[in-house]
Design a protein around this motif. Structure first.
Motif, PDB file in Angstrom:
ATOM      1  N   GLU A   1      45.246  28.778  -2.336  1.00 27.63           N
ATOM      2  CA  GLU A   1      45.423  29.009  -0.899  1.00 27.63           C
ATOM      3  C   GLU A   1      45.436  30.499  -0.588  1.00 27.63           C
TER       4      GLU A   1
ATOM      5  N   THR B   1      41.658  31.702  -0.950  1.00 31.96           N
ATOM      6  CA  THR B   1      40.710  31.237   0.064  1.00 31.96           C
ATOM      7  C   THR B   1      41.170  31.463   1.488  1.00 31.96           C
TER       8      THR B   1
ATOM      9  N   HIS C   1      42.799  29.352   3.065  1.00 33.76           N
ATOM     10  CA  HIS C   1      42.774  28.028   3.681  1.00 33.76           C
ATOM     11  C   HIS C   1      43.744  27.104   2.956  1.00 33.76           C
ATOM     12  N   ARG C   2      44.231  26.122   3.688  1.00 32.98           N
ATOM     13  CA  ARG C   2      45.041  25.082   3.078  1.00 32.98           C
ATOM     14  C   ARG C   2      44.176  24.330   2.070  1.00 32.98           C
ATOM     15  N   GLN C   3      44.741  24.004   0.918  1.00 28.98           N
ATOM     16  CA  GLN C   3      43.991  23.361  -0.150  1.00 28.98           C
ATOM     17  C   GLN C   3      44.328  21.877  -0.259  1.00 28.98           C
TER      18      GLN C   3
ATOM     19  N   THR D   1      41.400  22.229  -7.303  1.00 24.31           N
ATOM     20  CA  THR D   1      41.667  22.292  -5.873  1.00 24.31           C
ATOM     21  C   THR D   1      40.355  22.298  -5.100  1.00 24.31           C
TER      22      THR D   1
ATOM     23  N   SER E   1      38.607  23.448  -1.360  1.00 24.96           N
ATOM     24  CA  SER E   1      38.732  24.242  -0.140  1.00 24.96           C
ATOM     25  C   SER E   1      37.530  23.981   0.756  1.00 24.96           C
ATOM     26  N   ASP E   2      37.786  23.825   2.041  1.00 17.19           N
ATOM     27  CA  ASP E   2      36.709  23.723   3.020  1.00 17.19           C
ATOM     28  C   ASP E   2      36.276  25.125   3.428  1.00 17.19           C
TER      29      ASP E   2
ATOM     30  N   TYR F   1      37.202  36.614  -0.907  1.00 15.23           N
ATOM     31  CA  TYR F   1      38.079  35.876  -1.821  1.00 15.23           C
ATOM     32  C   TYR F   1      38.699  36.861  -2.808  1.00 15.23           C
TER      33      TYR F   1
ATOM     34  N   LYS G   1      32.094  23.134   0.625  1.00 11.20           N
ATOM     35  CA  LYS G   1      33.299  22.907  -0.168  1.00 11.20           C
ATOM     36  C   LYS G   1      33.245  23.754  -1.437  1.00 11.20           C
TER      37      LYS G   1
END
Length: 300
Positions: A10, A13, A15-17, A32, A34-35, A42, A102
């Motif tokens: 998280e 990225t 973003h929420r994983q 994991t 990630s969208d 990163y 993804k």
């Protein structure tokens, strides 16, 4: 070392994983998802463990900065991957072709790499080669996509499938991308002839409970990695397929000896629903549970 792969991903990225597989505390493996929603920087920091990134989308420009220097600047195709070695400081500036995609991150700790090494007959952990997005590996890409699919089924009683894909990925990485060793390794031990039957008895003793690779491997006295190799060689089946078949056999027994509703039988033998049972039942026997019931002696 202490590591929370989900939180690390998280942070990297932004973003929420989604935790595809979280076996970190027991086996040293986590995956994991990630969208990807657009360009992003990163910042992996100092890689804590061997980390594999797999892009399930095309990247128009991908700048890899390692230990403060640009190592690679170019496009990355869908399915290509990167193996990052622990101790390297890594930053990636990525611009995707599309606004959505993804990213799968695999974290391989010492416990898993030691387990995989044992499956190859070695006492020391596997060390992976350094790879930087320039290798096409259809097997790895397909496994990553299937891992994404399988993880969505964990809530339907199919967590063993996701776990099996996790080990399959780790074994494939070790087979293809392990650093050269000074001494040759030995194959995993063969299962003795009676072992498949003992494992079948173990599954059938309580087919409705959750069964892990570690559970099955424990019956055989092997590590999960060695068990996957030995079991497939001895039976021609993956552990997941074997468990599904044993659960179908248990369902056949209940259908033949009771008038329990099929929905109740499905739950009793470890399937998430009557539909889940029906799909597996037809795949194994060639007929639906309802037809099997009608064809039994005295069936209606």
């Amino acid at each position: 070392m202490r590591l929370d792969p989900l939180k690390h991903a998280e942070r990297v990225t932004g973003h929420r994983q989604s935790a595809l597989v979280d076996l970190w505390s027991t086996t040293g493996f986590a995956a994991t998802l990630s969208d990807v929603t657009g360009p992003h920087l990163y910042d992996y920091g100092d890689l804590p463990v061997a980390t594999v990134a797999i892009t399930l989308y095309d990247v128009r420009r991908h700048v890899l900065i390692e230990n403060g220097r640009v190592r690679r600047d170019g496009p990355v195709s869908c399915g290509q991957f990167r193996i990052g070695l622990p101790g390297r400081t890594v930053v990636v500036d990525a611009v995707p072709d599309a606004n959505a995609g993804k990213l799968v991150l695999l974290y391989l700790g010492d416990a898993l790499l030691r387990d995989v090494a044992a499956a190859h007959g070695s006492a020391t952990p596997i060390e992976l080669m350094d790879r930087a997005w320039d290798v096409d590996d259809p097997m790895l890409s397909l496994c990553a996509q299937r891992l994404v699919e399988a993880s969505t089924l964990a809530g339907e009683g199919r967590s063993l499938l996701a776990e099996q894909f996790a080990y399959t990925l780790a074994l494939h990485l070790a087979d293809r991308y392990a650093a050269p060793r000074a001494c040759p390794t030995e194959p995993a031990p063969e299962l003795d002839r009676g072992m498949p039957a003992r494992i079948a008895d173990f599954v059938r003793a309580d087919p409705g409970r959750a069964i892990s690779l570690a559970d099955m491997a424990g019956v055989a006295g092997l590590s999960p990695s060695a068990f996957i190799r030995s079991f497939k060689r001895s039976t021609g089946l993956t552990p997941h397929r074997f468990v599904v078949e044993q659960r179908v056999r248990a369902a056949q027994d209940l259908i033949a000896t009771s008038n329990m509703p099929l929905a109740e039988i499905a739950l009793a033998v470890g399937f998430s629903s009557q539909s889940h049972l029906g799909t597996a039942f037809r795949a194994v026997t060639g007929v639906s549970p309802a037809r099997f019931r009608r064809l039994r002696p005295g069936g209606e």
